[in-house]
Scaffold this motif. Structure first.
Motif, PDB file in Angstrom:
ATOM      1  N   GLY A  61      -1.980   0.772  -2.961  1.00 29.58           N
ATOM      2  CA  GLY A  61      -3.187   1.504  -2.605  1.00 29.58           C
ATOM      3  C   GLY A  61      -4.431   1.059  -3.341  1.00 29.58           C
ATOM      4  O   GLY A  61      -5.499   1.637  -3.169  1.00 29.58           O
ATOM      5  N   LYS A  62      -4.317   0.009  -4.161  1.00 26.51           N
ATOM      6  CA  LYS A  62      -5.457  -0.378  -4.988  1.00 26.51           C
ATOM      7  C   LYS A  62      -6.506  -1.155  -4.203  1.00 26.51           C
ATOM      8  O   LYS A  62      -7.681  -1.121  -4.527  1.00 26.51           O
ATOM      9  CB  LYS A  62      -4.982  -1.230  -6.172  1.00 26.51           C
ATOM     10  CG  LYS A  62      -4.414  -0.399  -7.290  1.00 26.51           C
ATOM     11  CD  LYS A  62      -4.403  -1.172  -8.586  1.00 26.51           C
ATOM     12  CE  LYS A  62      -3.400  -0.596  -9.564  1.00 26.51           C
ATOM     13  NZ  LYS A  62      -2.173  -1.377  -9.615  1.00 26.51           N
ATOM     14  N   LYS A  63      -6.089  -1.929  -3.223  1.00 24.45           N
ATOM     15  CA  LYS A  63      -7.047  -2.778  -2.526  1.00 24.45           C
ATOM     16  C   LYS A  63      -7.101  -2.405  -1.044  1.00 24.45           C
ATOM     17  O   LYS A  63      -6.104  -2.493  -0.351  1.00 24.45           O
ATOM     18  CB  LYS A  63      -6.625  -4.234  -2.682  1.00 24.45           C
ATOM     19  CG  LYS A  63      -7.677  -5.197  -2.219  1.00 24.45           C
ATOM     20  CD  LYS A  63      -7.203  -6.624  -2.432  1.00 24.45           C
ATOM     21  CE  LYS A  63      -8.223  -7.604  -1.916  1.00 24.45           C
ATOM     22  NZ  LYS A  63      -9.278  -7.903  -2.857  1.00 24.45           N
ATOM     23  N   LEU A  64      -8.292  -1.988  -0.612  1.00 20.77           N
ATOM     24  CA  LEU A  64      -8.447  -1.619   0.789  1.00 20.77           C
ATOM     25  C   LEU A  64      -8.639  -2.874   1.638  1.00 20.77           C
ATOM     26  O   LEU A  64      -9.340  -3.791   1.247  1.00 20.77           O
ATOM     27  CB  LEU A  64      -9.657  -0.707   0.962  1.00 20.77           C
ATOM     28  CG  LEU A  64      -9.526   0.670   0.331  1.00 20.77           C
ATOM     29  CD1 LEU A  64     -10.766   1.505   0.616  1.00 20.77           C
ATOM     30  CD2 LEU A  64      -8.276   1.384   0.844  1.00 20.77           C
ATOM     31  N   TYR A  74      -8.181  -8.748   6.532  1.00 25.33           N
ATOM     32  CA  TYR A  74      -9.518  -9.034   6.027  1.00 25.33           C
ATOM     33  C   TYR A  74      -9.884  -8.121   4.874  1.00 25.33           C
ATOM     34  O   TYR A  74      -9.306  -7.044   4.733  1.00 25.33           O
ATOM     35  CB  TYR A  74     -10.565  -8.807   7.113  1.00 25.33           C
ATOM     36  CG  TYR A  74     -10.570  -9.836   8.209  1.00 25.33           C
ATOM     37  CD1 TYR A  74     -11.261 -11.030   8.052  1.00 25.33           C
ATOM     38  CD2 TYR A  74      -9.906  -9.608   9.411  1.00 25.33           C
ATOM     39  CE1 TYR A  74     -11.290 -11.978   9.060  1.00 25.33           C
ATOM     40  CE2 TYR A  74      -9.931 -10.547  10.427  1.00 25.33           C
ATOM     41  CZ  TYR A  74     -10.624 -11.734  10.248  1.00 25.33           C
ATOM     42  OH  TYR A  74     -10.644 -12.655  11.239  1.00 25.33           O
ATOM     43  N   GLU A  75     -10.881  -8.540   4.087  1.00 21.31           N
ATOM     44  CA  GLU A  75     -11.416  -7.622   3.089  1.00 21.31           C
ATOM     45  C   GLU A  75     -12.062  -6.447   3.830  1.00 21.31           C
ATOM     46  O   GLU A  75     -12.546  -6.600   4.945  1.00 21.31           O
ATOM     47  CB  GLU A  75     -12.427  -8.314   2.178  1.00 21.31           C
ATOM     48  CG  GLU A  75     -13.616  -8.919   2.893  1.00 21.31           C
ATOM     49  CD  GLU A  75     -14.632  -9.588   1.960  1.00 21.31           C
ATOM     50  OE1 GLU A  75     -14.788  -9.122   0.816  1.00 21.31           O
ATOM     51  OE2 GLU A  75     -15.275 -10.545   2.367  1.00 21.31           O
ATOM     52  N   PHE A  76     -12.031  -5.292   3.190  1.00 22.57           N
ATOM     53  CA  PHE A  76     -12.540  -4.081   3.823  1.00 22.57           C
ATOM     54  C   PHE A  76     -14.036  -3.938   3.554  1.00 22.57           C
ATOM     55  O   PHE A  76     -14.494  -4.123   2.431  1.00 22.57           O
ATOM     56  CB  PHE A  76     -11.780  -2.868   3.280  1.00 22.57           C
ATOM     57  CG  PHE A  76     -12.271  -1.562   3.828  1.00 22.57           C
ATOM     58  CD1 PHE A  76     -12.022  -1.213   5.142  1.00 22.57           C
ATOM     59  CD2 PHE A  76     -12.985  -0.691   3.021  1.00 22.57           C
ATOM     60  CE1 PHE A  76     -12.476  -0.013   5.658  1.00 22.57           C
ATOM     61  CE2 PHE A  76     -13.447   0.523   3.524  1.00 22.57           C
ATOM     62  CZ  PHE A  76     -13.184   0.859   4.845  1.00 22.57           C
ATOM     63  N   MET A  77     -14.797  -3.638   4.601  1.00 20.56           N
ATOM     64  CA  MET A  77     -16.246  -3.479   4.453  1.00 20.56           C
ATOM     65  C   MET A  77     -16.582  -2.000   4.540  1.00 20.56           C
ATOM     66  O   MET A  77     -16.419  -1.376   5.595  1.00 20.56           O
ATOM     67  CB  MET A  77     -16.974  -4.221   5.588  1.00 20.56           C
ATOM     68  CG  MET A  77     -16.808  -5.703   5.571  1.00 20.56           C
ATOM     69  SD  MET A  77     -17.780  -6.444   4.261  1.00 20.56           S
ATOM     70  CE  MET A  77     -16.462  -7.118   3.340  1.00 20.56           C
ATOM     71  N   SER A  78     -17.073  -1.456   3.424  1.00 23.28           N
ATOM     72  CA  SER A  78     -17.183   0.000   3.348  1.00 23.28           C
ATOM     73  C   SER A  78     -18.363   0.576   4.113  1.00 23.28           C
ATOM     74  O   SER A  78     -18.374   1.749   4.428  1.00 23.28           O
ATOM     75  CB  SER A  78     -17.275   0.425   1.891  1.00 23.28           C
ATOM     76  OG  SER A  78     -18.357  -0.240   1.289  1.00 23.28           O
ATOM     77  N   ASN A  79     -19.366  -0.242   4.397  1.00 26.83           N
ATOM     78  CA  ASN A  79     -20.564   0.353   5.003  1.00 26.83           C
ATOM     79  C   ASN A  79     -20.713   0.081   6.501  1.00 26.83           C
ATOM     80  O   ASN A  79     -21.822   0.016   7.017  1.00 26.83           O
ATOM     81  CB  ASN A  79     -21.802  -0.076   4.221  1.00 26.83           C
ATOM     82  CG  ASN A  79     -21.962   0.762   2.966  1.00 26.83           C
ATOM     83  OD1 ASN A  79     -21.736   1.968   2.990  1.00 26.83           O
ATOM     84  ND2 ASN A  79     -22.321   0.129   1.869  1.00 26.83           N
TER      85      ASN A  79
END
Ligand SMILES: *[C@@H]1O[C@H](CO)[C@@H](O)[C@H](O)[C@H]1NC(C)=O
Ligand SMILES: *[C@@H]1O[C@H](CO)[C@@H](O)[C@H](O)[C@H]1NC(C)=O
Ligand SMILES: *[C@@H]1O[C@H](CO)[C@@H](O)[C@H](O)[C@H]1NC(C)=O
Ligand SMILES: *[C@@H]1O[C@H](CO)[C@@H](O)[C@H](O)[C@H]1NC(C)=O
Ligand SMILES: *[C@@H]1O[C@H](CO)[C@@H](O)[C@H](O)[C@H]1NC(C)=O
Ligand SMILES: *[C@@H]1O[C@H](CO)[C@@H](O)[C@H](O)[C@H]1NC(C)=O
Ligand SMILES: *[C@@H]1O[C@H](CO)[C@@H](O)[C@H](O)[C@H]1NC(C)=O
Ligand SMILES: *[C@@H]1O[C@H](CO)[C@@H](O)[C@H](O)[C@H]1NC(C)=O
Ligand SMILES: *[C@@H]1O[C@H](CO)[C@@H](O)[C@H](O)[C@H]1NC(C)=O
Length: 772
Positions: A510-513, A562-567
């Motif tokens: 759960g550490k990396k979205l 993919y890396e998660f984009m929060s915005n």
């Protein structure tokens, strides 16, 4: 005789005492030349001089510390060759000009001079200062350090020192010391970005918030520290100063990034026979990265460092060993991803490792399987097996070194086919431990190009508490089970795109979205081809591209992580947030996107045509940096991009006209879509909007041209206060991009240059020429 008299007149100098240095009034009669003394202006204590100093067969212009050997501490034109004896330093209109017979006049202050100089002074600190008529400082050499800071000098936030090329060549060398905007002081090889895996030493003084950190050297004690530039609070003391020897006020401190990549603090003691001592230095010589060239690594022997070539490589140029090494066999081309494995063998080295980013990394049961996987992978030229993970790599390797813990490095070597050898030469660096004045003529040059880069800042690695970010940049293969668990059985849907559905997921407990994309509508494709494509995407690293972290291929299942984009996306920001982002933000986002496309088109091997640029595919990260997503995927759907597509792939409204015609698609199709996005950014509305007051405003692209011709650009931004010039620039670029004729559209490189204000923008023609 007569000529000497004339020169003496020209050299007339009037002194006036002021502060720590004498003021030299500057006028058209003032100047220096290397032929007639005085050839320099001296500080009151005679420790520092500014002027011409003999160097080889010519002269250098700069500031040097007087001693048994003069030490150059500042020079305005370090990458120019020494000047001949007919050079002159003149004062013209209050500028200090270097004039020679062969090159154009040059300002020694570049374009940094505020106003015109009336006085100059060579101060006892080593600072060369220019003043205006009111004796206010308008320029000082301390603000523009080259490889050295002296006592009393700061290296301010954002500034850097660049090493000498060699002990005898003052040109820009191969290392830099950067006072980063995040507050950290870091050593990197030159010609690299501020990336963690390139760094080889850091003061660990970064902060989360904005800061004013500076490196400062105290001139009375030699204390070297990183401090806060506002309240002068010390953040970290690097060297705590010497207990001042009694009756010795003659010490000059100097901190220099030396040509061998080591940052050293020296003391020059004048009352004791010009003794020079090293008081402190970082890092240890064998920790300097890229000391040797590409594919080359350092080995120490008798306090000397030699550079050696990796097995299977040889020096590029026998006379310039620092150029590094290249493969000493003729390369077989990979045909259809296959290679005649029998032609190669693998060399195992227990005593080498490297920090370069692998293109592929996966867990493997043993050394043997890792070695075998490299032999069978056409792209693989070197592999590392560490702690159960096998990283595969293509040459060249920039950061080869001797490992601290056990590792196994494999290199693929050709069995026959070798080129002729350059012989067994080594490049030698002599330790500067206790300074010896031996001159080693080394012509070092390092030009490392970071093609596929990312923006993992140095400080990030401190958060993770480890030295190498390379691991995090490598692509991973996931099992379907792993991803199903990460997404809680594909529970949280983030969105649906043209290629499939995107789900939210979390890895590493759960550490990396992450965002997991399940691909649909795939062209039937073998696992190998899919992997090759995905690896090509994985190799792209750019600040304005969403990073691919890994993938899964099992049976018919194809997933991308993919890396998660929060915005969320730019579409959300522009069309649904209700509040329009500030103009400056929109201009920055436009540039972000253009830079991302520039990378895809021009900077990453074969051009990648995105085919579907639109605000929904532009995502915003935590710090509101715009990143393009979904690139490289059109290739998975339609392998040969240059051919005409049978079905339209992009999104209506953003599609270039050539998609409807039967002509090949080129990078210019992306430019069209970018143009539409740009206009949408200007107006904060969709290209097609039915609920508008003016009927002619329904289609943004046509309306924008009408407003432009009528000189009514303000209509486009509603009531918003926007700087006219900036608005005009954005609209003009947008109109050029949406020209019907692909050839008329600018390249993305020109778009970037126009937006940055570097190139002029001519008046765009009507995007849709009237049909005859
Ligand atoms: C010197 O610099 C000033 C301003 O910094 C500039 O106006 C001037 O044109 C320059 N002169 C030359 C000869 O480059
Ligand atoms: C320093 O090295 C550069 C690059 O090799 C060379 O062009 C230049 O002439 C050298 N300068 C001196 C003073 O030797
Ligand atoms: C840089 O080169 C100049 C000229 O060769 C020399 O005077 C100076 O000491 C060098 N600096 C260092 C740190 O090697
Ligand atoms: C940090 O500095 C930047 C640029 O000067 C500024 O835009 C931003 O608001 C600052 N952030 C904070 C938290 O002070
Ligand atoms: C330099 O160090 C001395 C002795 O510690 C101290 O008194 C002085 O304030 C320091 N100078 C500056 C500019 O910090
Ligand atoms: C060094 O930094 C201090 C504090 O920011 C400033 O007052 C001083 O003018 C700077 N000195 C130089 C030479 O730039
Ligand atoms: C630095 O030196 C000063 C005085 O010599 C001493 O008081 C101080 O504790 C030292 N600081 C460190 C971090 O060693
Ligand atoms: C590593 O080992 C190889 C072979 O054993 C040897 O040729 C090479 O010099 C060694 N390199 C280092 C850096 O010790
Ligand atoms: C290497 O340097 C150390 C310390 O400077 C010295 O004691 C030693 O004798 C040197 N060794 C050789 C082989 O020069």
């Amino acid at each position: 005789m007569a000529s000497v008299c004339v020169v003496f007149l020209v050299l007339f100098v009037s002194f006036e005492s002021a502060g720590s240095g004498q003021l030299i009034s500057l006028n058209s009669d003032t100047g220096l030349n290397p032929r007639v003394p005085p050839t320099s202006w001296t500080s009151p204590s005679s420790r520092f001089e500014f002027g011409f100093h003999p160097h080889g067969s010519g002269f250098l212009l700069g500031v040097w510390l007087v001693g048994r050997e003069a030490t150059l501490v500042w020079t305005p034109f370090r990458d120019d060759p020494p000047v001949s004896s007919d050079a002159k330093l003149l004062v013209t209109n209050g500028w200090l000009i270097l004039r020679t017979e062969t090159i154009d006049d040059k300002n020694i202050t570049g374009h940094q001079l505020r106003g015109s100089a009336s006085y100059a002074s060579m101060q006892d600190s080593g600072n060369f200062v220019l003043y205006n008529q009111d004796k206010d400082i308008i320029w000082e050499s301390f603000k523009f350090p080259t490889d050295t800071i002296l006592g009393g000098q700061n290296l301010s936030n954002g500034g850097q020192l660049l090493s000498n090329l060699s002990e005898s060549n003052y040109s820009t060398g191969r290392f830099r010391l950067k006072m980063q905007a995040d507050g950290n002081l870091v050593l990197y090889p030159a010609n690299t970005e501020d990336l963690a895996f390139g760094a080889y030493w850091a003061a660990d003084t970064w902060t989360e918030s904005n800061n004013t950190h500076q490196l400062y050297l105290n001139d009375t004690t030699g204390q070297l520290l990183v401090r806060d530039g506002v309240n002068l609070y010390p953040e970290k003391i690097l060297f705590n100063g010497t207990a001042m020897p009694k009756h010795d006020d003659g010490i000059i401190y100097r901190a220099t990034l030396d040509y061998d990549g080591v940052f050293r603090l020296y003391s020059h003691s004048f009352n004791r026979k010009n003794e020079v001592e090293v008081l402190w230095s970082v890092p240890k010589a064998d920790k300097v990265k890229s000391l040797c060239g590409l594919n080359s690594y350092p080995a120490r022997n008798d306090n000397k460092t030699h550079c050696l070539c990796l097995p299977g490589t040889d020096f590029v140029d026998g006379s310039q060993l620092s150029l590094g090494c290249e493969k000493d066999f003729i390369e077989e081309r990979c045909i259809e991803n296959k290679l005649n494995a029998a032609q190669y063998h693998i060399v195992l080295l227990k005593n080498l490792t490297w920090d370069d980013v692998p293109y592929f990394k996966e867990s493997m049961p043993s050394e043997e399987t890792c070695s075998k996987s490299c032999l069978e992978d056409c792209d693989c030229e070197a592999a590392l097996f560490i702690k159960g993970y096998c990283s595969r790599q293509a040459l060249p390797l920039k950061y080869v070194r001797v490992p601290e813990e056990s590792s196994s490095a494999f290199l693929k070597v050709d069995l026959g086919n070798t080129k002729s050898k350059n012989g067994n030469r080594v490049l030698i660096f002599v330790d500067v431990g206790f300074l010896t004045y031996s001159i080693v003529a080394l012509a070092l040059s390092g030009f490392f190009i970071f093609k596929c880069r990312s923006v993992v800042k140095y400080r990030k690695l401190l958060e993770n508490g480890k030295w190498s970010m390379a691991d995090d940049l490598a692509l991973r293969s996931f099992s379907y089970k792993e991803l199903r668990r990460a997404t809680k059985d594909f529970k949280d849907k983030l969105g649906k795109g043209s290629f499939g559905t995107v789900y939210m997921g979390a890895l590493y407990n759960g550490k990396k979205l992450v965002a997991v994309k399940r691909l649909e509508k795939m062209v039937e494709e073998g696992e190998k081809e899919f992997q090759a494509e995905v690896r090509a995407i994985g190799r792209t690293h750019h600040k304005n591209l969403v990073r691919l972290l890994g993938y899964c291929t099992e049976g018919s299942k194809r997933l991308l992580v993919y890396e998660f984009m929060s915005n969320h996306s730019l579409a959300d920001l522009l069309f649904s947030s209700g509040k329009r982002p500030y103009w400056d933000e929109r201009v920055r986002i436009a540039l972000d996107v253009a830079r991302g496309i520039h990378y895809l088109h021009d900077e990453c091997g074969a051009p990648i045509i995105h085919c579907d640029i639109k605000p929904h595919n532009i995502l915003m990260d935590d710090s509101w940096i715009a990143k393009i997503s979904d690139f490289g995927l059109s290739k998975l759907l339609m392998p040969d991009q240059t051919r005409t597509f049978t079905g339209v792939r992009g999104t209506r409204g953003y599609l270039a006209p050539e998609w409807q015609k039967n002509i090949p698609i080129s990078v210019k199709a992306d430019i069209y879509s970018y143009g539409i996005v740009l206009l949408e950014l200007v107006c904060c509305r969709r290209n097609m909007e039915v609920n508008v007051t003016e009927p002619e405003a329904v289609v943004l692209s046509t309306w924008a041209y009408k407003c432009f011709v009528a000189g009514e650009l303000h209509k486009l931004v509603g009531g918003e206060e926007v700087e006219r010039k900036s608005l005009e620039k954005m609209v003009k670029v947008g109109l050029w991009c949406i020209q019907d004729e692909p050839a008329l559209r600018p390249s993305i490189k020109s778009v970037v240059l126009m937006l940055e204000g570097i190139t002029e923008i001519s008046v765009p023609p009507c995007p849709t020429p009237p049909s005859i």
